[in-house]
Design a protein around this motif. Structure first.
Motif, PDB file in Angstrom:
ATOM      1  N   CYS A   1     -24.054   1.043  27.229  1.00  0.00           N
ATOM      2  CA  CYS A   1     -24.242   0.874  28.678  1.00  0.00           C
ATOM      3  C   CYS A   1     -23.950   2.205  29.394  1.00  0.00           C
ATOM      4  O   CYS A   1     -22.913   2.832  29.146  1.00  0.00           O
ATOM      5  CB  CYS A   1     -23.289  -0.221  29.140  1.00  0.00           C
TER       6      CYS A   1
ATOM      7  N   LEU B   1     -20.109  -4.543  31.459  1.00  0.00           N
ATOM      8  CA  LEU B   1     -18.752  -4.098  31.815  1.00  0.00           C
ATOM      9  C   LEU B   1     -17.768  -5.251  31.904  1.00  0.00           C
ATOM     10  O   LEU B   1     -16.558  -5.059  31.869  1.00  0.00           O
ATOM     11  CB  LEU B   1     -18.754  -3.387  33.176  1.00  0.00           C
TER      12      LEU B   1
ATOM     13  N   GLN C   1     -12.026  -1.056  35.014  1.00  0.00           N
ATOM     14  CA  GLN C   1     -12.630  -2.365  34.856  1.00  0.00           C
ATOM     15  C   GLN C   1     -11.865  -3.471  35.583  1.00  0.00           C
ATOM     16  O   GLN C   1     -10.645  -3.504  35.564  1.00  0.00           O
ATOM     17  CB  GLN C   1     -12.629  -2.680  33.364  1.00  0.00           C
TER      18      GLN C   1
ATOM     19  N   GLU D   1     -14.980   9.634  23.809  1.00  0.00           N
ATOM     20  CA  GLU D   1     -15.814   8.649  23.099  1.00  0.00           C
ATOM     21  C   GLU D   1     -15.402   8.570  21.623  1.00  0.00           C
ATOM     22  O   GLU D   1     -15.220   7.486  21.062  1.00  0.00           O
ATOM     23  CB  GLU D   1     -17.279   9.098  23.223  1.00  0.00           C
TER      24      GLU D   1
ATOM     25  N   SER E   1     -17.729  -8.882  26.631  1.00  0.00           N
ATOM     26  CA  SER E   1     -18.224  -8.418  25.330  1.00  0.00           C
ATOM     27  C   SER E   1     -18.262  -9.603  24.376  1.00  0.00           C
ATOM     28  O   SER E   1     -17.459 -10.535  24.488  1.00  0.00           O
ATOM     29  CB  SER E   1     -17.356  -7.288  24.795  1.00  0.00           C
TER      30      SER E   1
ATOM     31  N   LYS F   1     -13.389  -1.052  26.714  1.00  0.00           N
ATOM     32  CA  LYS F   1     -12.542   0.060  27.164  1.00  0.00           C
ATOM     33  C   LYS F   1     -13.167   0.761  28.361  1.00  0.00           C
ATOM     34  O   LYS F   1     -13.981   1.651  28.222  1.00  0.00           O
ATOM     35  CB  LYS F   1     -12.423   1.091  26.026  1.00  0.00           C
ATOM     36  N   GLU F   2     -12.830   0.300  29.532  1.00  0.00           N
ATOM     37  CA  GLU F   2     -13.374   0.954  30.734  1.00  0.00           C
ATOM     38  C   GLU F   2     -12.248   0.994  31.752  1.00  0.00           C
ATOM     39  O   GLU F   2     -11.748  -0.046  32.179  1.00  0.00           O
ATOM     40  CB  GLU F   2     -14.568   0.159  31.255  1.00  0.00           C
TER      41      GLU F   2
ATOM     42  N   GLN G   1     -16.408  -1.645  23.672  1.00  0.00           N
ATOM     43  CA  GLN G   1     -17.137  -2.035  24.894  1.00  0.00           C
ATOM     44  C   GLN G   1     -16.158  -2.393  26.005  1.00  0.00           C
ATOM     45  O   GLN G   1     -16.432  -2.220  27.185  1.00  0.00           O
ATOM     46  CB  GLN G   1     -18.052  -3.232  24.597  1.00  0.00           C
TER      47      GLN G   1
ATOM     48  N   ARG H   1     -20.889   0.873  23.382  1.00  0.00           N
ATOM     49  CA  ARG H   1     -20.731   1.699  24.591  1.00  0.00           C
ATOM     50  C   ARG H   1     -22.075   2.237  25.083  1.00  0.00           C
ATOM     51  O   ARG H   1     -22.121   3.224  25.820  1.00  0.00           O
ATOM     52  CB  ARG H   1     -19.771   2.858  24.310  1.00  0.00           C
TER      53      ARG H   1
ATOM     54  N   LYS I   1     -22.954   2.928  32.246  1.00  0.00           N
ATOM     55  CA  LYS I   1     -21.737   2.961  33.067  1.00  0.00           C
ATOM     56  C   LYS I   1     -20.478   3.151  32.224  1.00  0.00           C
ATOM     57  O   LYS I   1     -19.392   3.282  32.759  1.00  0.00           O
ATOM     58  CB  LYS I   1     -21.632   1.686  33.895  1.00  0.00           C
ATOM     59  N   LEU I   2     -20.632   3.138  30.912  1.00  0.00           N
ATOM     60  CA  LEU I   2     -19.474   3.365  30.036  1.00  0.00           C
ATOM     61  C   LEU I   2     -19.441   4.795  29.495  1.00  0.00           C
ATOM     62  O   LEU I   2     -18.608   5.124  28.674  1.00  0.00           O
ATOM     63  CB  LEU I   2     -19.503   2.377  28.845  1.00  0.00           C
TER      64      LEU I   2
END
Ligand SMILES: Nc1ncnc2c1ncn2[C@@H]1O[C@H](COP(=O)(O)OP(=O)(O)OP(=O)(O)O)[C@@H](O)[C@H]1O
Length: 285
Positions: free
Chosen positions: A103, A76, A160, A113, A79, A156-157, A154, A101, A105-106
């Protein structure tokens, strides 16, 4: 808040790849790392990413050793676009990008998506043909842009905290238009608050885009600061063995026109002869 290498050394086979390195990457900046082949740039990036661990010193993310983060939390926060991006299975480019993505948590709902993936392909100017092509059939530049799209998804959270983007020679296979486009994207990511580190060989791209440069040579940090203050004709001649001519850039700062390798130019007859005992005699007396 920063990603820090603190007094880091790393050796392999009895040889220092990095020695006593102190360098930080801060949110909101584009740091470009330069240096001759074999200087230790990729090794430095692998330490920043956690792919390698130092023999001595610390790698700290927000003051906590990187080794104390679990892989999901680390995913998170940073990357990575590596130099080696060969894939040994027949994945299509779309699948490679979605791996960014993987992970847990993503995880987001499928329509979101899909949108994130589509936006990333759009951001690196890859169309439907490349997106649904087998990755290994793409050209070198298309593969590199696919990898950049994977980095973008990756990152894009929504909730974050400060994140870091680490790019190892992302422009190695890109044409001049694409490499500027990629660096503009990297610059945008930094302006949005990410710390972006990018390894390059092109001094003029560093002068054009970097907020800060770090120059590595023989495993040590030679210089760390504002590009215009570091990259001048004498510095480049001494440390990159390249003759250049400094020219002002219309929007401010300067460029360096490459003129050729130092050796061809500076290899002169020495200004002395040797006497019968091998002692130097100055011919210019
Ligand atoms: N796992 C390893 N074992 C032994 N030596 C290594 C290892 N990884 C890298 N090296 C050596 O460390 C030195 C630095 O390698 P690194 O890839 O970091 O250089 P670089 O500055 O990224 O070079 P380039 O510009 O050519 O990509 C090189 O001499 C390389 O051969």
């Amino acid at each position: 808040m920063s990603l820090v290498l603190s007094d880091v050394s790393l050796s392999r086979g009895g040889r220092f790849l990095l020695s006593g390195v102190n360098i930080s990457l801060y949110p909101g900046e584009l740091l470009i790392v330069l240096g001759p082949n074999g200087a230790g740039k990729s090794t430095l990036l692998k330490l920043f990413s956690g792919e390698m661990s130092p023999d001595k010193g610390f790698v700290l993310l927000d003051g906590i050793p990187l080794s104390e983060y679990d892989s999901e939390d680390l995913a998170l926060r940073r990357s990575v676009l590596s130099q080696e991006s060969e894939i040994h299975f027949p994945f299509i480019a779309d699948e490679i990008v979605r791996m960014g993505r993987s992970c847990s948590k993503l995880r987001v709902p499928k329509p979101l998506e899909d949108q994130i993936t589509e936006d990333a392909f759009h951001a690196v100017h890859l169309g439907e043909r490349e997106r649904f092509q087998t990755y290994n059939k793409l050209s070198g530049g298309e593969k590199q842009r696919t990898q950049m799209a994977r980095v973008l998804v990756q990152d894009k959270e929504p909730t974050q905290r400060e994140s870091y983007v680490l790019l190892d020679e992302p422009g190695a296979s890109l044409d001049p238009n694409r490499i500027h486009s990629l660096l503009e994207k990297a610059k945008q990511l930094s302006k949005e608050g990410r710390g972006v580190l990018c390894i390059l060989h092109d001094l003029n791209l560093a002068l054009r885009y970097a907020d800060r440069i770090a120059v590595l040579k023989e495993g040590k940090i030679l210089a760390d600061g504002v590009p215009e203050n570091i990259l001048d004709e004498d510095f480049v001649l001494e440390h990159f063995r390249l003759r250049t001519k400094k020219v002002p850039f219309p929007e401010g700062g300067h460029y360096l026109i490459p003129l050729g390798p130092a050796e061809q130019h500076t290899k002169k007859e020495p200004p002395y002869t040797l006497d019968a005992k091998g002692v130097k005699e100055n011919v210019h007396r």
